[in-house]
Design a protein around this motif. Structure first.
Motif, PDB file in Angstrom:
ATOM      1  N   LEU A  44       0.828  -1.211   0.000  1.00 11.97           N
ATOM      2  CA  LEU A  44       0.000   0.000   0.000  1.00 11.97           C
ATOM      3  C   LEU A  44       0.861   1.259   0.000  1.00 11.97           C
ATOM      4  O   LEU A  44       0.524   2.258  -0.639  1.00 11.97           O
ATOM      5  N   LYS A  45       1.964   1.213   0.706  1.00 14.73           N
ATOM      6  CA  LYS A  45       2.856   2.374   0.780  1.00 14.73           C
ATOM      7  C   LYS A  45       3.434   2.746  -0.587  1.00 14.73           C
ATOM      8  O   LYS A  45       3.798   3.899  -0.825  1.00 14.73           O
ATOM      9  N   GLU A  46       3.500   1.756  -1.492  1.00 20.44           N
ATOM     10  CA  GLU A  46       4.072   2.023  -2.814  1.00 20.44           C
ATOM     11  C   GLU A  46       3.113   2.785  -3.720  1.00 20.44           C
ATOM     12  O   GLU A  46       3.525   3.332  -4.753  1.00 20.44           O
ATOM     13  N   LEU A  47       1.833   2.835  -3.360  1.00 17.94           N
ATOM     14  CA  LEU A  47       0.859   3.615  -4.136  1.00 17.94           C
ATOM     15  C   LEU A  47       0.929   5.081  -3.741  1.00 17.94           C
ATOM     16  O   LEU A  47       1.251   5.411  -2.597  1.00 17.94           O
ATOM     17  N   ASP A  48       0.600   5.962  -4.674  1.00 23.17           N
ATOM     18  CA  ASP A  48       0.507   7.365  -4.279  1.00 23.17           C
ATOM     19  C   ASP A  48      -0.705   7.538  -3.370  1.00 23.17           C
ATOM     20  O   ASP A  48      -1.642   6.728  -3.368  1.00 23.17           O
TER      21      ASP A  48
END
Length: 465
Positions: free
Chosen positions: A92-96
Motif C-alpha cells: 500500500l505504501k508504494e501507491l501514491d
C-alpha cells in the motif's frame, strides 16, 4: 454463502477500486488485500478491528503508524497472518496517496460482505484461487463470464495425503513440483503444518504463499526454482513429509520400452539421483529420489503419478533401488478422470524411511469415485486411509506382498499385478516372462516387416496393377 458470487465480486471490484490487473504489482497488492479479508472471515472476524482500521482510518489519514502499532500488539493465532498484514502495508505504501485512499474506500464494504460470511478455509482458498485465475486471464472476452473455465487441481490429493500421513503434530512439508500449489495447500488445511516449502518454475509463488497462509500454515518458503536442478535448492533431510503430483507420461511405446545399452540417463551434480537408474526421457523417478533426499530418517514421501514409472522396463533399475532399500510402503490405485476427462488412472506411491518390515501393501481404490459430468470425484477417502493403516475394508481389495517376491516378479509396482494373489503367495504368472515373450514376438514381427519392405523395394516398378 456463494463462492462464485464472491469471486465475481472480487474480480469486478479491482477496476472499480482504481487498480489495473495487468500491472503485476497492483494485482499482487489487490490479491494480498483479498487474502487478508478472507482470513478474517475464516477466523470468525477476529481481525475485524485491525481490518476496519486498515480500510477506514488509514484511508482517511494516509498514515500507517497507528495500524503498525496495533499490529505489533495484536495476538494473531498464526504468525503468518502478521506477515501477510505487513506485506499488504508495504504494498500500500508504494501507491501514491490518492490512489491508496481510493482503493481502501472502494474496498471498505468487504468488512460486511455477506457472500463470504461463514466460509471455511477450503472455501476461502477456492475463492482466492478462482479470483487469481480470472484476473490473470483478462484477454478473454468477458472476465466475469458464467462460462469461465477454471484450471483446478482437485483437493482430493492433498486431503488423501493428509489422511495417509495422519500426523497430528506440527510438522514440515515439501513439494518440489508445486505448479500452483494445490496439493500442499489442501494437505495443510487438513494437517498441522508449521513450514511448507514449495518449488515451481511458473511465476505463481506469491499466490501459493497467500493460499498457504489462508490454509493456516505458520511459515512458508515458496521458491521459483526447479526441483531437479544440478544442485538441490533445499537441504537434505529437511522435511517430515514430501509430496507431489506428477503429470502422467504415456505413449504408444510405453508398454515395451527397454533400456538400451547407450540409453541417455539423467543425473545431477550433487549425486542425490542414483547414477544409472533414471532415463533422461522419463524423470518421474528423479523426482521420487529427490523427495527421498528431502525427508528425514523417519519421514514419508507420497507421490501421485501415472502407471508408467511403476512398470516400464526402462525404469526397472529405479524401482529395484526402491525395493532393495525397503523404501516402498504401499501403492494405491486411484480412479481415472480425476483431473481431466482424459486423465488416466493415477496411483499414490507411499515411501517411508526406516521401515521395520519388508511387506508392501497394494490397494485397489479405482472404483472409489462419484461421476461429476465429464470427470470423476474421488470418494471414500476415509475408507482408503483406513485400509492403508492396516484395517480391514469391505469396500476395497488389497494385497500384502513381500519385497523379495516383487523383485522376482520384475519389480512391478502395479496394483493390478497383485490383486490375483491369494494367501500372500505370488501368482504363477510371471510378469518378467510375459514381458520377455512379448519382446520376442515384437522382434519377430519387426523382422518380418523389414523382409517384406525389402522385397517390395526390389520389385518396385516390376509389378503391374
Amino acid at each position: 454463502m456463494n463462492i462464485e458470487k464472491a469471486v465475481i465480486e472480487f474480480t469486478s471490484n479491482i477496476n472499480h477500486a482504481g487498480l489495473n490487473e495487468q500491472i503485476v504489482d497492483e494485482r499482487l497488492l489487490y490479491l494480498c488485500l483479498i487474502a487478508v479479508v478472507l482470513i478474517n472471515k475464516v477466523e470468525a472476524n477476529t481481525h475485524h478491528e485491525l481490518l476496519t482500521m486498515l480500510l477506514t482510518q488509514t484511508a482517511k489519514t494516509g498514515e500507517f503508524d497507528d495500524l503498525l502499532n496495533n499490529l505489533e500488539k495484536f495476538n494473531f493465532t498464526k504468525r503468518s497472518y502478521y506477515r501477510l498484514y505487513l506485506e499488504l502495508i508495504e504494498r500500500l505504501k508504494e501507491l501514491d496517496t490518492e490512489k491508496r485512499k481510493y482503493l481502501l474506500n472502494q474496498s471498505s464494504h468487504y468488512l460486511t460482505l455477506d457472500v463470504i460470511e461463514g466460509i471455511s478455509r477450503t472455501d476461502a482458498v477456492v475463492i482466492y484461487n478462482h479470483t487469481v485465475q480470472r484476473l490473470q486471464q483478462m484477454n478473454v472476452k468477458d472476465k466475469l463470464s458464467d462460462h469461465f473455465i477454471y484450471q483446478d487441481i482437485p483437493s482430493c490429493f492433498g486431503e488423501l495425503a493428509s489422511k495417509l500421513v495422519n500426523n497430528g503434530k506440527k510438522h514440515k512439508i515439501y513439494d518440489p513440483y508445486a505448479l500452483t500449489g494445490e496439493v500442499s495447500i489442501y494437505y495443510s488445511i487438513n494437517s498441522n503444518v508449521e513450514l511448507a516449502t514449495t518449488e515451481t518454475l511458473v511465476q505463481s509463488s506469491p499466490y501459493i504463499i497467500h493460499m498457504l497462509y489462508i490454509a493456516g500454515v505458520e511459515n512458508t518458503d515458496s521458491k521459483n526454482s526447479f526441483g531437479l536442478a544440478q544442485q538441490a535448492n533445499i537441504e537434505p533431510a529437511m522435511t517430515d513429509v514430501a509430496l507431489t503430483l506428477l503429470d502422467p507420461t504415456s505413449s504408444k511405446e510405453d508398454e515395451h520400452l527397454q533400456k538400451l545399452d547407450n540409453e541417455p540417463m539423467f543425473s545431477v551434480a550433487d549425486g542425490r539421483i542414483i547414477e544409472g537408474t533414471v532415463p533422461a526421457k522419463f524423470k518421474d523417478h528423479a523426482f521420487i529420489q529427490h523427495l527421498l533426499y528431502s525427508i528425514k530418517e523417519d519421514g514419508t514421501a507420497i507421490i501421485f503419478l501415472g502407471k508408467g514409472p511403476l512398470h516400464r522396463e526402462i525404469e526397472k533399475s529405479a524401482r529395484a533401488y526402491l525395493l532393495e532399500n525397503n523404501l516402498v510402503d504401499a501403492v494405491i490405485e486411484l480412479p481415472a478422470k480425476l483431473i481431466k476427462p482424459r486423465t488416466v488412472s493415477l496411483y499414490a506411491l507411499i515411501l517411508t524411511k526406516g521401515r521395520s518390515n519388508n511387506i508392501i501393501k497394494f490397494i485397489d481404490a479405482s472404483n472409489c469415485y462419484n461421476p461429476a459430468g465429464r470427470i470423476n470425484e474421488i470418494s471414500d477417502l476415509d475408507e482408503i486411509a483406513e485400509c492403508y493403516h492396516s484395517k480391514n475394508s469391505d469396500l476395497l481389495q488389497s494385497a500384502t506382498i513381500d519385497v523379495d517376491s516383487i523383485i522376482e516378479n520384475g519389480c512391478s509396482l502395479l496394483v493390478s499385478s497383485y490383486m490375483t494373489y491369494s494367501n500372500n503367495s505370488p501368482s504363477r504368472v510371471s510378469i518378467e516372462r510375459v514381458r520377455s515373450e512379448l519382446f520376442a514376438m515384437q522382434n519377430k514381427t519387426d523382422s518380418i516387416l523389414k523382409t517384406i519392405e525389402k522385397a517390395l523395394k526390389n520389385y518396385r516398378g516390376k509389378i503391374e496393377f
